[in-house]
Scaffold this motif. Structure first.
Motif, short mmCIF file in Angstrom:
data_model
loop_
_atom_site.label_atom_id
_atom_site.label_comp_id
_atom_site.label_asym_id
_atom_site.label_seq_id
_atom_site.Cartn_x
_atom_site.Cartn_y
_atom_site.Cartn_z
N UNK A 140 46.24 42.46 49.14
CA UNK A 140 46.04 42.94 50.50
C UNK A 140 44.72 42.37 51.24
N UNK A 141 43.73 42.46 50.29
CA UNK A 141 42.48 41.61 50.66
C UNK A 141 42.68 40.34 51.02
N UNK A 142 43.50 39.40 50.06
CA UNK A 142 43.83 38.02 50.48
C UNK A 142 44.47 37.90 51.55
N UNK A 143 45.51 38.92 51.98
CA UNK A 143 45.99 38.69 53.31
C UNK A 143 45.06 38.72 54.27
N UNK A 144 44.13 39.67 54.29
CA UNK A 144 43.10 39.88 55.29
C UNK A 144 42.19 38.71 55.20
N UNK A 145 41.75 37.91 54.13
CA UNK A 145 40.86 36.92 54.03
C UNK A 145 41.63 35.67 54.83
N UNK A 179 47.27 45.33 43.77
CA UNK A 179 47.93 45.35 45.10
C UNK A 179 46.84 45.57 46.11
N UNK A 180 45.58 46.14 45.99
CA UNK A 180 44.56 46.09 46.99
C UNK A 180 44.07 44.97 47.12
N UNK A 181 43.93 44.13 45.78
CA UNK A 181 43.45 42.76 45.85
C UNK A 181 44.12 42.01 46.75
N UNK A 192 37.11 38.45 48.41
CA UNK A 192 37.31 39.08 46.92
C UNK A 192 36.09 38.56 46.17
N UNK A 193 35.50 37.60 46.36
CA UNK A 193 34.37 37.27 45.76
C UNK A 193 33.67 35.80 46.39
#
Length: 288
Positions: free
Chosen positions: A222-227, A218-220, A161-162
């Motif tokens: 899902x990025x955290x799940x991927x992270x 919600x997109x953010x 995310x960052x």
């Protein structure tokens, strides 16, 4: 304590930024400067990781990296306070280590903003891996990291995310995080901030984003799940078994329903700093 080297990376600025950098360098010749001008702008997270990737091979196990936005104003005691905590315990060259401090919001003229805008960072709970999965309160502009953490944090995954979130997650998974409960910078706020603005972090704003089912939010998530999945896959052999299960379970949230997600959070202690923040977080997991 004096800074040994100042590394500046100019990512495709179109104004007089680069000329100002050269002017500052010429008037402060007592420092060692390394100035890089890059012809493209990959975004805040990728920019910081580009810089870390370039710097980490140049430092020894007894050198450390402090990150700075172009907006920051450092208090005089920032470097010494952070360095003392980094050196404390003598493990700075043995484990990935991150030290961070509190900060104070300021306007574009560096006047401290009203206290109602203050995050009161020292009141936040300490950043365990469980809490970081739900919320990152560690700001890159307050960080010092050692060489081991810099090496582990690169390359940056596309799911990051960052930069500060990813670096914090790596430190929590593999090493140590130390919080200095003192303010060491003025975090300047204006329309062109590359990082988060304080007005977006109020409890009212957060609930509005959660309630309206914001697609970006919600997109953010899902990025955290991927992270979490990236952390698990990359460092599987280096992290404890409980953290393996924690990261693997969180990364699987995309394939679960809301009740399964919230149940996992309760079981593993994944929560935000306050009851209301946690409630909003669980609400989002239920309705995604």
């Amino acid at each position: 304590e004096k800074i040994d080297y100042i590394h500046i990376f100019d990512f495709a600025s179109t104004d007089t930024t680069y000329d100002q950098i050269i002017e500052i360098k010429e008037t402060h010749k007592n420092y060692a400067w390394n100035i890089s001008k890059i012809n493209h702008a990959p975004g805040p997270a990728a920019s910081f990781f580009y810089a870390i990737k370039k710097i980490s091979p140049l430092i020894s196990s007894t050198d450390f990296i402090l990150l700075a936005d172009q907006d920051d104003f450092w208090y005089e005691n920032k470097i010494q306070l952070t360095l003392d905590s980094m050196l404390d315990g003598g493990n700075f060259n043995k484990v990935p280590k991150l030290v961070y401090t509190d900060f104070e919001y300021a306007d574009d003229q560096l006047n401290p903003l009203p206290k109602e805008t203050d995050h009161n960072i020292s009141a936040w709970k300490e950043p365990t891996l469980q809490r970081l999965l739900a919320q990152n309160n560690i700001y890159g502009c307050t960080m010092m990291i050692n060489r081991l953490l810099a090496e582990k944090a690169i390359p940056i995954p596309s799911s990051a995310e960052n930069h500060d979130y990813w670096v914090s997650m790596v430190a929590a998974s593999l090493g140590e995080i130390i919080h200095i409960k003192k303010r060491t910078i003025l975090y300047r706020q204006h329309a062109n901030n590359v990082s988060g603005h304080y007005s977006n972090n109020s409890l009212k704003k957060r609930f509005q984003r959660y309630y309206k089912r914001n697609a970006q939010l919600e997109k953010m998530m899902r990025m955290r799940f991927e992270m979490a999945g990236e952390l698990h896959n990359r460092f599987y052999k280096d992290i404890s078994e409980p953290n393996q299960k924690l990261l693997l379970g969180y990364s699987n949230f995309e394939n679960q329903n809301g009740i399964e997600r919230v149940s996992f959070c309760f079981k593993k202690g994944i929560e935000k700093d306050s009851f209301l923040q946690s409630l909003a977080f669980y609400y989002l997991l239920l309705r995604m």
